[in-house]
Design a protein around this motif. Structure first.
Motif, short mmCIF file in Angstrom:
data_model
loop_
_atom_site.label_atom_id
_atom_site.label_comp_id
_atom_site.label_asym_id
_atom_site.label_seq_id
_atom_site.Cartn_x
_atom_site.Cartn_y
_atom_site.Cartn_z
N TYR A 38 0.84 -1.20 0.00
CA TYR A 38 0.00 0.00 0.00
C TYR A 38 0.87 1.25 0.00
O TYR A 38 0.68 2.16 -0.81
N PHE A 39 1.83 1.30 0.93
CA PHE A 39 2.70 2.47 1.01
C PHE A 39 3.60 2.59 -0.21
O PHE A 39 3.93 3.69 -0.64
N GLY A 40 3.98 1.48 -0.79
CA GLY A 40 4.74 1.51 -2.03
C GLY A 40 3.93 2.10 -3.17
O GLY A 40 4.45 2.86 -3.98
N GLY A 41 2.67 1.75 -3.23
CA GLY A 41 1.78 2.33 -4.24
C GLY A 41 1.60 3.83 -4.04
O GLY A 41 1.57 4.60 -5.01
N GLN A 42 1.49 4.24 -2.79
CA GLN A 42 1.38 5.67 -2.50
C GLN A 42 2.65 6.41 -2.90
O GLN A 42 2.59 7.51 -3.47
N ALA A 43 3.80 5.82 -2.60
CA ALA A 43 5.07 6.44 -2.96
C ALA A 43 5.26 6.45 -4.48
O ALA A 43 5.83 7.39 -5.04
N SER A 84 3.42 9.41 -5.94
CA SER A 84 3.69 10.70 -5.33
C SER A 84 4.28 11.69 -6.34
O SER A 84 4.72 11.31 -7.43
N VAL A 85 4.30 12.95 -5.95
CA VAL A 85 4.83 14.00 -6.82
C VAL A 85 6.32 13.79 -7.07
O VAL A 85 6.79 13.92 -8.20
N SER A 86 7.06 13.43 -6.04
CA SER A 86 8.50 13.23 -6.22
C SER A 86 8.80 12.07 -7.16
O SER A 86 9.75 12.10 -7.94
N ARG A 124 10.35 10.19 -12.55
CA ARG A 124 10.03 9.49 -13.80
C ARG A 124 10.21 10.39 -15.02
O ARG A 124 10.58 9.92 -16.09
N VAL A 125 9.96 11.68 -14.87
CA VAL A 125 10.14 12.61 -15.99
C VAL A 125 11.61 12.68 -16.38
O VAL A 125 11.95 12.65 -17.56
N PHE A 126 12.49 12.78 -15.37
CA PHE A 126 13.92 12.98 -15.66
C PHE A 126 14.70 11.68 -15.86
O PHE A 126 15.63 11.65 -16.66
N THR A 127 14.36 10.63 -15.14
CA THR A 127 15.14 9.39 -15.23
C THR A 127 14.40 8.26 -15.90
O THR A 127 15.02 7.27 -16.28
N PRO A 152 10.65 5.32 -11.33
CA PRO A 152 10.19 5.92 -10.06
C PRO A 152 11.33 5.98 -9.04
O PRO A 152 12.42 5.47 -9.27
N THR A 153 11.04 6.57 -7.90
CA THR A 153 12.06 6.72 -6.87
C THR A 153 12.46 5.36 -6.29
O THR A 153 11.71 4.39 -6.37
N ASN A 154 13.65 5.30 -5.73
CA ASN A 154 14.14 4.06 -5.11
C ASN A 154 13.26 3.64 -3.94
O ASN A 154 13.07 2.45 -3.71
N LYS A 155 12.73 4.63 -3.21
CA LYS A 155 11.87 4.32 -2.07
C LYS A 155 10.63 3.53 -2.52
O LYS A 155 10.26 2.53 -1.90
N ALA A 156 10.02 3.98 -3.60
CA ALA A 156 8.82 3.30 -4.10
C ALA A 156 9.16 1.87 -4.54
O ALA A 156 8.44 0.93 -4.22
#
Length: 68
Positions: free
Chosen positions: A18-23, A26-28, A33-36, A39-43
């Motif tokens: 659930y928290f992975g889906g939220q991350a 997320s905006v960050s 995803r736009v630049f690299t 998604p983020t490593n946290k997600a």
């Protein structure tokens, strides 16, 4: 593995998913995803940990029901 630990792993895995889906949404993560293109490593880590914990819990429940 006892049945209680297996059920705790399943619940913990679902919470991590659930928290992975939220991350992931997320905006960050969107900016990353736009630049690299990814998604983020946290997600990614939250989703991966959730999948591993859920599979481990399901395996434990399946094996605890078997007669020895």
């Amino acid at each position: 593995m006892t049945k209680a630990i297996s059920i705790a792993l399943i619940v913990g895995g679902i919470v991590l998913l659930y928290f992975g889906g939220q991350a992931f949404n997320s905006v960050s993560s969107e900016v990353s995803r736009v630049f690299t293109g990814s998604p983020t490593n946290k997600a990614i880590m939250l989703i991966a940990a959730g999948v591993v914990a859920t599979i481990a819990g399901l395996t434990g429940v399946a094996l605890s029901g078997r007669k020895r």
